[in-house]
Design a protein around this motif. Structure first.
Motif, PDB file in Angstrom:
ATOM      1  N   TYR A 298       0.821  -1.206   0.000  1.00  0.00           N
ATOM      2  CA  TYR A 298       0.000   0.000   0.000  1.00  0.00           C
ATOM      3  C   TYR A 298       0.859   1.262   0.000  1.00  0.00           C
ATOM      4  CZ  TYR A 298      -3.623  -3.371   1.047  1.00  0.00           C
ATOM      5  OH  TYR A 298      -4.470  -4.448   0.990  1.00  0.00           O
ATOM      6  N   HIS A 322      -5.720  -7.027  -8.881  1.00  0.00           N
ATOM      7  CA  HIS A 322      -5.711  -5.591  -9.202  1.00  0.00           C
ATOM      8  C   HIS A 322      -4.742  -5.220 -10.330  1.00  0.00           C
ATOM      9  CE1 HIS A 322      -8.235  -5.017  -5.712  1.00  0.00           C
ATOM     10  NE2 HIS A 322      -7.369  -5.672  -4.974  1.00  0.00           N
ATOM     11  N   ASN A 348      -2.765   1.288 -13.639  1.00  0.00           N
ATOM     12  CA  ASN A 348      -3.549   0.444 -12.730  1.00  0.00           C
ATOM     13  C   ASN A 348      -3.289   0.799 -11.268  1.00  0.00           C
ATOM     14  OD1 ASN A 348      -4.769  -0.921 -14.784  1.00  0.00           O
ATOM     15  ND2 ASN A 348      -3.462  -2.721 -14.677  1.00  0.00           N
ATOM     16  N   LEU A 351      -5.329   3.869 -10.646  1.00  0.00           N
ATOM     17  CA  LEU A 351      -6.753   3.525 -10.540  1.00  0.00           C
ATOM     18  C   LEU A 351      -7.068   2.882  -9.198  1.00  0.00           C
ATOM     19  CD1 LEU A 351      -7.477   2.111 -14.118  1.00  0.00           C
ATOM     20  CD2 LEU A 351      -8.454   4.180 -13.096  1.00  0.00           C
ATOM     21  N   TYR A 352      -6.222   1.950  -8.765  1.00  0.00           N
ATOM     22  CA  TYR A 352      -6.476   1.290  -7.482  1.00  0.00           C
ATOM     23  C   TYR A 352      -6.372   2.298  -6.337  1.00  0.00           C
ATOM     24  CZ  TYR A 352      -6.246  -1.677  -3.432  1.00  0.00           C
ATOM     25  OH  TYR A 352      -6.509  -2.240  -2.205  1.00  0.00           O
ATOM     26  N   ASN A 353      -5.401   3.154  -6.433  1.00  0.00           N
ATOM     27  CA  ASN A 353      -5.188   4.139  -5.373  1.00  0.00           C
ATOM     28  C   ASN A 353      -6.418   5.019  -5.179  1.00  0.00           C
ATOM     29  OD1 ASN A 353      -3.486   5.065  -3.375  1.00  0.00           O
ATOM     30  ND2 ASN A 353      -2.477   6.567  -4.661  1.00  0.00           N
ATOM     31  N   GLN A 354      -7.130   5.263  -6.260  1.00  0.00           N
ATOM     32  CA  GLN A 354      -8.339   6.092  -6.186  1.00  0.00           C
ATOM     33  C   GLN A 354      -9.501   5.377  -5.511  1.00  0.00           C
ATOM     34  OE1 GLN A 354      -8.870   7.045 -10.330  1.00  0.00           O
ATOM     35  NE2 GLN A 354      -7.409   8.744 -10.295  1.00  0.00           N
ATOM     36  N   THR A 355      -9.411   4.043  -5.411  1.00  0.00           N
ATOM     37  CA  THR A 355     -10.504   3.281  -4.787  1.00  0.00           C
ATOM     38  C   THR A 355     -10.319   3.100  -3.280  1.00  0.00           C
ATOM     39  OG1 THR A 355      -9.486   1.077  -5.040  1.00  0.00           O
ATOM     40  CG2 THR A 355     -10.707   1.956  -6.929  1.00  0.00           C
ATOM     41  N   VAL A 356      -9.129   3.388  -2.786  1.00  0.00           N
ATOM     42  CA  VAL A 356      -8.833   3.144  -1.366  1.00  0.00           C
ATOM     43  C   VAL A 356      -9.319   4.320  -0.534  1.00  0.00           C
ATOM     44  CG1 VAL A 356      -7.036   2.719   0.352  1.00  0.00           C
ATOM     45  CG2 VAL A 356      -6.826   1.728  -1.927  1.00  0.00           C
ATOM     46  N   ASP A 357     -10.332   4.074   0.278  1.00  0.00           N
ATOM     47  CA  ASP A 357     -10.817   5.087   1.212  1.00  0.00           C
ATOM     48  C   ASP A 357     -10.336   4.683   2.602  1.00  0.00           C
ATOM     49  OD1 ASP A 357     -12.180   6.792   2.915  1.00  0.00           O
ATOM     50  OD2 ASP A 357     -13.989   6.807   1.685  1.00  0.00           O
ATOM     51  N   GLU A 360     -12.487   5.484   5.716  1.00  0.00           N
ATOM     52  CA  GLU A 360     -13.662   4.623   5.788  1.00  0.00           C
ATOM     53  C   GLU A 360     -13.287   3.228   6.278  1.00  0.00           C
ATOM     54  OE1 GLU A 360     -17.670   3.535   5.542  1.00  0.00           O
ATOM     55  OE2 GLU A 360     -16.627   5.461   5.682  1.00  0.00           O
ATOM     56  N   TYR A 361     -12.137   2.737   5.838  1.00  0.00           N
ATOM     57  CA  TYR A 361     -11.674   1.420   6.295  1.00  0.00           C
ATOM     58  C   TYR A 361     -11.450   1.408   7.810  1.00  0.00           C
ATOM     59  CZ  TYR A 361      -9.007  -2.900   6.680  1.00  0.00           C
ATOM     60  OH  TYR A 361      -8.584  -4.151   7.053  1.00  0.00           O
TER      61      TYR A 361
END
Length: 374
Positions: A298, A322, A348, A351-357, A360-361
């Motif tokens: 990460y 991913h 990629n 793109l994945y980095n944009q999905t990690v909140d 919220e986790y």
């Protein structure tokens, strides 16, 4: 919630990524008192601290420091018990287990939480010292209201191995380095690392240099790379391992290999941002390593670089799901594949980095903990 939580963590707090994330995770709990070790005593003002000052961040794991940690933990626990009470005891990592179990037996807190960042099974250890720590960790696990582990594979294994009524809560090592270098620090880093930050492709590994962690295997694969690339290994290691690694580098006349000691978080982030590819490698000789739970993935993703990993099941699953790099024990082949399709993997990663909140986790995991505590 306004209860009192005693957090015991025998680690170098200012360098330990998972411990920092655990403290963020439980931040909403109430009054949190931390007993730990630090090199640089920069603390979160929202928490109370009792700290053992450590001079050498690489050699904190000594009998003297363990004894001091135990004595400070007992002193802090007595102080909290007199002033308030210990509602919840939180034990972080294996090396806190002996102290944690004794504090648990002495003070009988209402709730017990243990984070098992590693998956050390006593029967798989060859060191007597580790076996002792594992025994006390087992006792804590058996008594804990909440057991936390670092991935789903370990959760399933732990439930079965320890005959638990329910699976441990998973708190992945999803983390970023949130320390940013100042302008003066950036200038200093550019001068310090001028040998390799310009003009070449940098391959970085932030797990330190260690025979156990396959550094010689990594060097053997680096030897096969035809590009004029650099290999930067950050995190330090033992003098014994360094001696053997240096001999290997000299024997094969390897160029452009840099072994660095542990650095501050903002410096580590700078080095990753100057890199082309990040490497995560683990052996597979025991369950702890086979089912590794790497936060380095990460951190690399946050810095925008593709990843090469060994073929351990959790790493392979993540990478193939991913498509942010290549999972292949032949790192030189993985390097060739990534460099030939570099923009694809870099896109990629973005793109994945944009999905990690991340916030919220933390909230979701904290809610799971509170639900089980109640």
């Amino acid at each position: 919630m306004s209860e009192n939580l005693l957090f015991l963590s025998f680690t170098t707090l200012d360098y330990d990524g998972r411990t920092k994330e655990l403290l963020k995770l439980i931040d909403p709990y109430g009054s949190i008192h931390v007993v730990s070790c630090m090199v640089n005593e920069k603390k979160d003002l929202n928490k109370n601290y009792d700290i053992i000052k450590i001079k050498n961040k690489s050699k904190y794991l000594t009998v003297k420091n363990l004894i001091n940690f135990f004595l400070l933990s007992v002193k802090t626990a007595f102080k909290l018990q007199r002033e308030k009470k210990i509602d919840t005891l939180f034990i972080d990592n294996l090396y806190s287990a002996i102290t944690g179990y004794l504090i648990y037996m002495l003070f009988k807190p209402k709730k017990l939480i243990i984070d098992c960042r590693e998956y050390y099974i006593r029967e798989q250890q060859t060191s007597r010292k580790l076996k002792v720590f594992c025994l006390f960790e087992e006792l804590l696990i058996k008594n804990a209201d909440i057991v936390i582990v670092a991935n789903e594979e370990r959760s399933q294994l732990a439930k079965q191995h320890y005959s638990l009524d329910k699976k441990p809560i998973v708190f992945e090592n999803i983390r970023v380095i949130d320390s940013e270098a100042t302008a003066a620090e950036l200038k200093a880093y550019e001068e310090k690392y001028s040998k390799f930050i310009h003009g070449k492709k940098n391959i970085i590994s932030t797990g330190g240099y260690s025979l156990h962690r396959l550094t010689l295997e990594l060097l053997a694969e680096f030897k096969e790379i035809k590009d004029n690339a650099n290999l930067v290994i950050v995190g330090g290691g033992t003098e014994k391992d360094k001696h053997e690694i240096d001999n290997y580098i000299e024997k094969y006349d390897l160029k452009n290999v840099y072994l660095l000691e542990k650095v501050l978080p903002q410096e580590l982030k700078y080095l990753m941002q100057q890199s082309h590819i990040g490497v995560v490698i683990y052996p597979m000789h025991d369950d702890n390593n086979k089912y590794c739970a790497s936060g380095k993935i990460y951190e690399y993703i946050d810095c925008g670089i593709p990843i090469i990993t060994s073929e351990n099941p959790p790493l392979k699953t993540f990478i193939e799901t991913h498509e942010v790099g290549i999972s292949n024990n032949h790192f030189s082949k993985a390097y060739d594949t990534i460099t030939q399709n570099y923009q694809y993997y870099k896109d990629n990663v973005k793109l994945y980095n944009q999905t990690v909140d991340y916030s919220e986790y933390l909230n979701i995991t904290y809610s799971k903990i509170m639900k089980e505590l109640q």
